[in-house]
Write a protein that holds these residues in place. Structure first.
Motif, PDB file in Angstrom:
ATOM      1  N   LEU A  42       0.822  -1.205   0.000  1.00  0.00           N
ATOM      2  CA  LEU A  42       0.000   0.000   0.000  1.00  0.00           C
ATOM      3  C   LEU A  42       0.861   1.262   0.000  1.00  0.00           C
ATOM      4  CD1 LEU A  42      -2.852  -1.068   2.459  1.00  0.00           C
ATOM      5  CD2 LEU A  42      -2.953  -0.928  -0.035  1.00  0.00           C
ATOM      6  N   ASP A  43       1.987   1.232   0.680  1.00  0.00           N
ATOM      7  CA  ASP A  43       2.900   2.376   0.666  1.00  0.00           C
ATOM      8  C   ASP A  43       3.440   2.629  -0.744  1.00  0.00           C
ATOM      9  OD1 ASP A  43       2.677   3.014   3.344  1.00  0.00           O
ATOM     10  OD2 ASP A  43       4.512   1.968   3.951  1.00  0.00           O
ATOM     11  N   VAL A  44       3.796   1.556  -1.426  1.00  0.00           N
ATOM     12  CA  VAL A  44       4.314   1.685  -2.792  1.00  0.00           C
ATOM     13  C   VAL A  44       3.247   2.257  -3.720  1.00  0.00           C
ATOM     14  CG1 VAL A  44       5.064   0.361  -4.812  1.00  0.00           C
ATOM     15  CG2 VAL A  44       6.079  -0.100  -2.583  1.00  0.00           C
ATOM     16  N   PHE A  45       2.015   1.757  -3.582  1.00  0.00           N
ATOM     17  CA  PHE A  45       0.925   2.250  -4.419  1.00  0.00           C
ATOM     18  C   PHE A  45       0.632   3.719  -4.122  1.00  0.00           C
ATOM     19  CE2 PHE A  45      -3.712   1.527  -5.910  1.00  0.00           C
ATOM     20  CZ  PHE A  45      -3.385   1.979  -7.177  1.00  0.00           C
ATOM     21  N   GLU A  46       0.639   4.069  -2.842  1.00  0.00           N
ATOM     22  CA  GLU A  46       0.401   5.463  -2.473  1.00  0.00           C
ATOM     23  C   GLU A  46       1.469   6.384  -3.058  1.00  0.00           C
ATOM     24  OE1 GLU A  46       0.582   8.197   1.542  1.00  0.00           O
ATOM     25  OE2 GLU A  46      -0.387   6.243   1.676  1.00  0.00           O
ATOM     26  N   ALA A  47       2.731   5.960  -2.984  1.00  0.00           N
ATOM     27  CA  ALA A  47       3.819   6.780  -3.522  1.00  0.00           C
ATOM     28  C   ALA A  47       3.618   7.026  -5.016  1.00  0.00           C
ATOM     29  CB  ALA A  47       5.162   6.091  -3.273  1.00  0.00           C
ATOM     30  N   SER A  48       3.145   6.006  -5.716  1.00  0.00           N
ATOM     31  CA  SER A  48       2.894   6.150  -7.150  1.00  0.00           C
ATOM     32  C   SER A  48       1.717   7.088  -7.412  1.00  0.00           C
ATOM     33  CB  SER A  48       2.628   4.775  -7.771  1.00  0.00           C
ATOM     34  OG  SER A  48       2.605   4.849  -9.181  1.00  0.00           O
ATOM     35  N   LEU A  49       0.637   6.916  -6.648  1.00  0.00           N
ATOM     36  CA  LEU A  49      -0.537   7.773  -6.827  1.00  0.00           C
ATOM     37  C   LEU A  49      -0.221   9.236  -6.530  1.00  0.00           C
ATOM     38  CD1 LEU A  49      -3.334   5.554  -5.226  1.00  0.00           C
ATOM     39  CD2 LEU A  49      -3.031   6.070  -7.655  1.00  0.00           C
ATOM     40  N   LEU A  50       0.612   9.478  -5.520  1.00  0.00           N
ATOM     41  CA  LEU A  50       0.935  10.852  -5.139  1.00  0.00           C
ATOM     42  C   LEU A  50       1.830  11.542  -6.162  1.00  0.00           C
ATOM     43  CD1 LEU A  50       1.423  10.523  -1.279  1.00  0.00           C
ATOM     44  CD2 LEU A  50      -0.469  11.611  -2.504  1.00  0.00           C
ATOM     45  N   ARG A  51       2.381  10.777  -7.068  1.00  0.00           N
ATOM     46  CA  ARG A  51       3.188  11.374  -8.133  1.00  0.00           C
ATOM     47  C   ARG A  51       2.314  11.829  -9.304  1.00  0.00           C
ATOM     48  NH1 ARG A  51       8.783   8.176  -9.048  1.00  0.00           N
ATOM     49  NH2 ARG A  51       9.132  10.051 -10.306  1.00  0.00           N
ATOM     50  N   LEU A  52       1.038  11.487  -9.253  1.00  0.00           N
ATOM     51  CA  LEU A  52       0.081  12.027 -10.228  1.00  0.00           C
ATOM     52  C   LEU A  52      -0.289  13.448  -9.809  1.00  0.00           C
ATOM     53  CD1 LEU A  52      -2.380   9.000 -10.578  1.00  0.00           C
ATOM     54  CD2 LEU A  52      -0.464   9.563 -12.080  1.00  0.00           C
TER      55      LEU A  52
END
Length: 207
Positions: A125-135
């Motif tokens: 979930l941390d990895v996914f969040e980091a990716s989403l926050l780069r949008l």
């Protein structure tokens, strides 16, 4: 990145190429590829990990298509398969969400959940969040609207009814409590909704 067996990823082109290859599959193969990887979340070599790590590097249409196709494919699975996915993954995600704000999707992992949940789910979930926050904020809002529309279109009351009928009573209660925890519905409304859907699903099973 080339798609290997059971959702595994082999060295090759990047996220955009991988997304194109995944999206070329039919809905059943598409969703089962991702579900197979989700059941083996500890294996960080799978396609699912590549998708979440590189989600921000994909095109807007690819991002939307992955979300929509997954939900549509999930809705087409037999209720027994849907129930297995929920039974195995929902409790792990719910624990990780403990302490998170019901008014905001971020952080995906709550402060209490970070201590209570299994390390693999927290990392995922941390990895996914980091990716989403780069949008960009605008793209995240657009994606959220597309997600809402896809959920409404794919996860109809009939789909939910058949799914709930295949879960154990305690699993249904836990799912209901999670909906309340996330602020999606007040407790009374959630209780009435889940009771009605469960009754409809069981009635269909016995018809």
């Amino acid at each position: 990145m080339i798609l290997g067996p059971l959702g595994q990823a082999k060295t090759g082109p990047g996220p955009r190429s991988t997304a194109d290859r995944l999206l070329s599959r039919d809905d059943f193969e598409f969703v089962r590829t991702l579900i197979s990887a989700a059941h083996r979340l500890e294996d960080r070599s799978t396609l699912l990990w590549l998708i979440v790590k590189g989600f921000h590097l994909m095109g807007w249409r690819q991002q939307c298509a992955i979300v929509v196709r997954f939900l549509r494919g999930f809705s087409l699975l037999p209720a027994e398969e849907q129930a297995t996915v929920i039974s195995k993954l929902a409790p792990r995600i719910r624990i990780a969400r403990h302490g998170s704000s019901p008014n905001s999707p971020f952080p995906l992992v709550g402060p209490t959940g970070r201590e209570e949940a299994d390390a693999t789910m927290v990392e995922f979930l941390d990895v996914f969040e980091a990716s989403l926050l780069r949008l960009s904020e605008g793209n995240r809002q657009r994606l959220h609207k597309r997600l809402d529309a896809a959920v409404t279109a794919a996860l109809t009351p009939a789909v939910w009814a058949r799914l709930l009928a295949k879960l154990q009573p305690d699993e249904v209660q836990a799912l209901e409590a999670w909906v309340v925890d996330e602020g999606a519905l007040p407790a009374d409304s959630a209780s009435k909704l889940f009771l009605a859907l469960s009754a409809a699903g069981h009635a269909e099973d016995t018809a």
